[in-house]
Design an enzyme around this catalytic site. Structure first.
Site, PDB file in Angstrom:
ATOM      1  CG  HIS A  69      59.439  24.848 -44.657  1.00 39.30           C
ATOM      2  ND1 HIS A  69      60.165  25.961 -45.049  1.00 39.30           N
ATOM      3  CD2 HIS A  69      59.969  24.490 -43.453  1.00 39.30           C
ATOM      4  CE1 HIS A  69      61.078  26.239 -44.143  1.00 39.30           C
ATOM      5  NE2 HIS A  69      60.977  25.372 -43.156  1.00 39.30           N
ATOM      6  CG  ASP A 100      59.273  27.953 -47.644  1.00 40.24           C
ATOM      7  OD1 ASP A 100      58.162  27.535 -47.242  1.00 40.24           O
ATOM      8  OD2 ASP A 100      60.339  27.769 -47.021  1.00 40.24           O
ATOM      9  N   GLY A 168      63.814  25.308 -36.967  1.00 39.69           N
ATOM     10  CA  GLY A 168      63.020  25.975 -35.928  1.00 39.69           C
ATOM     11  C   GLY A 168      63.086  27.481 -36.084  1.00 39.69           C
ATOM     12  CG  ASN A 169      66.528  30.015 -36.036  1.00 39.70           C
ATOM     13  OD1 ASN A 169      67.453  29.263 -35.741  1.00 39.70           O
ATOM     14  ND2 ASN A 169      66.176  31.040 -35.269  1.00 39.70           N
ATOM     15  CB  SER A 170      61.964  27.673 -40.962  1.00 36.24           C
ATOM     16  OG  SER A 170      63.084  26.977 -41.425  1.00 36.24           O
TER      17      SER A 170
END
Length: 277
Positions: A69, A100, A168-170
């Site tokens: 994503h 993901d 934003g950590n993803s």
């Protein structure tokens, strides 16, 4: 006199306790600082249009693991390294079965790669940390613990942490106290108090064929939904199945496709991937 002695002893005990406490805290600080210095250079900033996320090197040849994503349908993304360099990244693979995860490659040799492990090395209550770019706060170090590990085969192949993470950590790494990556930040529950999820690193390896080449796994391609067998045991269904393999061992691989037996005999690692049409 005795009262003064007792007071002196009490003060000495307090001083010793405080000194020991300072030493323990200093040791904890040093350990955490060492972890950040080890992990941070491998973490990258990934920008796509007006959005961004995190990722980290999993090979010295410039291969970056992140979330699907984060890259969405893009084929090209911008990648910023911890030393400020900006590189063009190419999305080279997305996770099978809609997992993901995705891989991005940048033209870089000798990248500071992290070894990718799994949650087998941790338990509920284990300390874990993460480095990423939550809310645009770049290369930020957060820590917490494992809150829950869902069993293998669960509907969501994830584990839960209470690390305070943000959008934003993803795509960033989740690592244990020894600096071993155990998973990938994937999502959180908005409005909750530090309920975040990570994808087991071993699940990511099985979902991405280009990662299997970095580990001892045999990748088997077959039509979607078709059961795949190795040495007589069913190991999964197509379109892609990844199984742990031993070097130098021969494997009998087969599947029944449209009523016909399709089989192959392979020796690992001479063959790391086989396709049953």
């Amino acid at each position: 006199m005795r009262g003064n002695v007792r007071v002196c002893l009490a003060l000495a005990l307090l001083a010793a306790t405080a000194a020991a406490g300072d030493d323990a805290l200093s040791q904890l600080e040093r350990q955490q600082q060492a972890l950040f210095e080890k992990i941070a250079p491998a973490v990258v900033f990934i920008a796509r249009g007006g959005t961004f996320g995190s990722g980290f090197f999993v090979s010295s040849e410039g291969l970056i693991l992140t979330n699907a994503h984060v890259v969405e349908r893009a084929q090209k993304v911008d990648v910023v390294l911890s030393d400020g360099r900006k590189l063009a990244g190419e999305v080279v693979e997305r996770g099978a079965n809609d997992l993901d995860v995705a891989l991005v490659r940048v033209p870089l040799k000798d990248a500071p790669a992290l070894a990718l492990g799994g949650v087998d090395s941790v338990k509920v209550g284990s300390w874990v940390g993460a480095v990423g770019h939550g809310r645009g706060a770049i290369w930020t170090f957060n820590s917490g613990m494992i809150s829950n590990i869902y069993p293998a085969g669960a509907e969501r192949p994830v584990f839960q942490t209470q690390i305070p993470l943000n959008p934003g950590n993803s795509g960033g790494p989740i690592f244990d106290r020894q600096g071993r990556v155990v998973g990938i930040v994937t999502a959180g529950i908005e409005g909750s108090n530090a309920i975040n999820f990570g994808i087991d690193g071993e699940v990511a390896v099985r979902s991405l064929s280009k990662l299997a080449g970095l580990r001892d796994f045999l990748v088997i391609n077959a039509p979607a939904g078709v059961p795949v067998f190795v040495d007589g045991s069913m190991v999964g269904k197509g379109p892609r199945v990844t199984v742990a393999a031993a070097r130098g061992k021969s494997y009998a691989v087969f599947a029944v496709v449209e009523g016909k037996m399709k089989k192959a005999q392979v020796v690992f690692p001479d063959s790391r991937e086989v396709t049953l049409p």
